[in-house]
Design an enzyme around this catalytic site. Structure first.
Site, PDB file in Angstrom:
ATOM      1  N   ASP A 164      36.478  43.784  46.947  1.00  0.00           N
ATOM      2  CA  ASP A 164      36.985  43.977  45.580  1.00  0.00           C
ATOM      3  C   ASP A 164      35.820  43.895  44.582  1.00  0.00           C
ATOM      4  OD1 ASP A 164      38.612  44.299  43.418  1.00  0.00           O
ATOM      5  OD2 ASP A 164      39.557  42.316  43.540  1.00  0.00           O
ATOM      6  N   GLY A 193      44.174  38.728  33.430  1.00  0.00           N
ATOM      7  CA  GLY A 193      43.269  39.100  32.345  1.00  0.00           C
ATOM      8  C   GLY A 193      41.838  38.672  32.587  1.00  0.00           C
ATOM      9  N   SER A 204      40.413  39.008  35.600  1.00  0.00           N
ATOM     10  CA  SER A 204      39.912  39.805  36.720  1.00  0.00           C
ATOM     11  C   SER A 204      38.586  40.477  36.392  1.00  0.00           C
ATOM     12  CB  SER A 204      40.933  40.878  37.101  1.00  0.00           C
ATOM     13  OG  SER A 204      42.085  40.299  37.653  1.00  0.00           O
ATOM     14  N   GLY A 205      37.680  40.450  37.344  1.00  0.00           N
ATOM     15  CA  GLY A 205      36.373  41.083  37.167  1.00  0.00           C
ATOM     16  C   GLY A 205      35.348  40.197  36.519  1.00  0.00           C
ATOM     17  N   HIS A 260      39.818  46.336  41.654  1.00  0.00           N
ATOM     18  CA  HIS A 260      41.245  46.531  41.368  1.00  0.00           C
ATOM     19  C   HIS A 260      41.512  46.828  39.888  1.00  0.00           C
ATOM     20  CE1 HIS A 260      41.187  42.095  40.458  1.00  0.00           C
ATOM     21  NE2 HIS A 260      42.056  42.471  39.540  1.00  0.00           N
TER      22      HIS A 260
END
Length: 672
Positions: free
Chosen positions: A529, A621, A623-624, A478
């Site tokens: 994801d 912030g 994410s990932g 995403h």
């Protein structure tokens, strides 16, 4: 009577004579008139001829003036074109390996028949390739600069190519474009078995072809020992990338001393000074890289008689310059046998080669101490004042750890020796005995989570990621949704970073070459994801940069397992981002329980972690970023990837992560 009669007889004769005289006089007058008319006519013609002659002279003179003006104009224009060509010259330094010829010392001598034979052969083929290419009108010349040894066998051919391109069209000559022409020509002719493909008898290793572009390049030769040859660089315009090839006489080494460096500190994105142990900007040949100003003396030594200095300045906002000098030095032997004297308290000193300069890579030093039996039986100490940590040598029988090649999770040696007897190959943290607990988290220590990556989009921190190999990062799909976020060129990966906007040459910065989003990613429900990021150039592992282990498909992280989520995300819901890397202690939550809490939205590609009472969670912030859990041998495994959740740290709303074990095979397939 007769006398009276005589005069009348003579009278007609007198009249005749008079008449004759009159006729003669008239005739003379006619002749005179004709002469006068003829003279007038002649004078008129002469005057006319004179006028005509003057007119012709004027035409000739005018033509001559025009000719002279034309010559001057074309001369000035030619000079202008030549100057423009000089200003618009683009250089491409290149390298490839010839596999079917063994190296001879004569190849290092530019005057030898061996060097000239190879150089003329290669230059002829390069001219043929580029004069028949789409860039033929820009192509000027190719020159072989060096022929060097290769540890895999064969020869390394160093060359440079010159193009002259108008400034308006300068962008058409990209490195990949120029390299593609050479590769395609060689590949095509190999198939057709023509002379270009084998370089007229020279078998080229296709995978070895490397090209790098620059707008200024200099060859600097030195042959006098210990004489200082100045090297001063001043950036006068933006977009400057200058190569300085330092070449010493065969059998000697080069010592480069950096006196001062004035550049903008920006983690090497726009400004840098890089020193290579070769004539090509090859990543694994880097001796030294500076990304911020240097005001103290730094000295570097090559492993052979070649060195490359690359100075880069993207923008000129302030004065940017480099001052230093280089010199030719003799080779020093590394290591020796030391015989102690037969007495207690004997002292000696050992140093690395070329001390206090930085010693060259792949330098293995061994000191053998010999002492008498009586001293050996007594109490003795060896104090080393300067510890040498050399780079891994594939042929060495010694176990050397913590180097660029050894124990980095990748087999750099053909026999895999560099990865044997290693204490770690992935998932090793500076502190693996954590008891602390992003929302509800706390500041980390530097190097505590060496696989943590900060992904910046167009200069701003945007998402997190994890290092899984020298070339690959893993993050959330995403993060790259939308046309602008899916373009790799907008992204930069910061590794070894502890504080956002940190200025340190210990921070590794890499551009992103490719983004692979899982083909089944469903944005509406955040299923699958996950995204893989291939970096433009491999990263060197160090104390601050290490890969995290990928768990196999069979590994199970049972509920209740303590794990850690890290990132620079918001410290609370809808709050500002953290400046220092945060860590939060969370627990794996039962899959069925989490599925009920989220109304059956949890798929088999997801897992949940957090605290059901709230207070601790990942947030915007993060994410990932990684969810790291320990396994056997205190190794850390990438259990999850920060994906989604309802708010941040809310009660009964734990964080939802992409389940890495469920996508292990897809990761392996796409990263080889």
């Amino acid at each position: 009577m007769d006398e009276k009669n005589d005069p009348p007889a003579a009278k007609p004769e007198e009249e005749l004579s008079v008449a004759n005289i009159s006729v003669q006089m008239v005739t003379a007058e006619d002749k005179l008139a004709k002469r006068i008319l003829a003279r007038k006519k002649h004078d008129k013609l002469k005057k006319k001829d004179k006028l005509l002659w003057n007119f012709q002279n004027k035409i000739i003179l005018f033509t001559l003036i025009l000719f002279i003006l034309g010559v001057v104009t074309w001369t000035l224009l030619w000079l202008f074109i030549v100057q423009a060509e000089n200003k618009d010259a683009l250089y491409f330094v290149g390298l490839f390996r010839v596999a079917n010829i063994e190296f001879l010392p004569e190849y290092r001598q530019k005057e030898s028949k061996e060097f000239l034979s190879v150089a003329q052969n290669v230059q002829h083929v390069m001219n043929l390739v580029y004069t028949t290419s789409s860039f033929s009108k820009f192509y000027k010349q190719s020159t072989v600069s060096e022929v060097s040894n290769n540890n895999k066998g064969g020869l390394l051919i160093h060359f440079w190519i010159v193009f002259v391109v108008p400034q308006a069209k300068g962008q058409v000559l990209c490195e990949d474009c120029v390299a593609a022409i050479l590769k395609d020509s060689i590949h095509t002719s190999i198939i057709n078995r023509t002379s270009v493909g084998s370089l007229q008898g020279l078998a080229v290793d296709m995978d070895s072809i490397v090209l790098s572009g620059t707008n200024c390049m200099y060859d600097l030769y030195a042959d006098r020992l210990h004489e200082h040859f100045p090297l001063d660089i001043h950036a006068t315009s933006g977009g400057t990338i200058c190569y300085f090839k330092l070449i010493a006489s065969v059998g000697h080494l080069i010592r480069l001393s950096i006196i001062s460096l004035q550049i903008e500190a920006d983690n090497c994105i726009t400004d840098s000074l890089t020193i290579y142990d070769s004539l090509m900007p090859i990543k694994h040949k880097i001796l030294y890289r500076a990304c911020e100003p240097v005001d103290s003396l730094v000295s570097l030594v090559s492993t052979n008689n070649l060195m490359l200095v690359m100075f880069k300045a993207a923008q000129i906002k302030e004065q940017k310059e480099f001052h230093g000098y280089f010199e030719v030095i003799t080779q020093e032997r590394c290591g020796k046998a030391i015989v102690t004297k037969e007495k207690i308290g004997y002292e000696g000193k050992i140093t690395s080669p070329y001390y206090p300069s930085y010693y060259p890579p792949k330098c293995l030093c061994v000191w053998n101490f010999q002492m008498s039996y009586s001293i050996f039986m007594g109490e003795w100490h060896i104090v080393v004042h300067r510890v040498v940590v050399p780079e891994w040598n594939c042929n060495s029988s010694f176990a050397i750890q913590d180097t660029l090649l050894a124990c980095n999770g990748v087999s750099d040696c053909e026999n895999g020796k560099d990865e044997q007897n290693c204490t770690h190959s992935c998932g090793s943290s500076k502190n693996s005995n954590l008891i602390s607990r992003i929302v509800g988290g706390m500041n980390t220590e530097e190097g505590e989570w060496p696989w943590q990556v900060s992904l910046h989009f167009v200069g701003a921190a945007y998402c997190g990621a994890s290092v899984i190999s020298k070339e690959w990062l893993v993050s959330a799909a995403h993060c790259f949704q939308g046309s602008k976020y899916s373009v790799p060129s907008g992204w930069r990966a910061y590794m070894g970073l502890h504080t956002i906007n940190e200025k340190s040459n210990r921070v590794a910065v890499r551009s992103i070459k490719r983004i692979i989003v899982h083909p089944q990613y469903d944005h509406s429900v955040s299923d699958y994801d996950i995204a893989l990021l291939e970096m433009e150039t491999p990263v060197f592992f160090s104390e601050l940069v290490q890969p995290i282990c990928l768990p196999s498909t069979s590994r199970v992280f049972v509920y209740g397992t303590v794990c850690y989520v890290t990132g620079w995300g918001a410290i609370r819901e809808n709050s500002h981002l953290a400046k220092t890397l945060q860590e939060a202690r969370v627990r794996i939550i039962n899959q069925s329980v989490c599925n009920k809490l989220y109304d059956d939205l949890i798929t088999s590609r997801m897992l949940c972690a957090g605290n059901l009472n709230g207070g601790v969670d990942a947030c915007q912030g993060d994410s990932g970023g990684p969810l790291a859990c320990t396994g056997k041998g205190n190794r850390w495994y990438l259990a999850g990837i920060v994906s989604w959740g309802e708010g941040c740290a809310r009660r009964n709303r734990p964080g939802v992560y992409t389940k890495v074990t469920a996508l292990h095979d897809w990761i392996r397939q796409n990263t080889n």
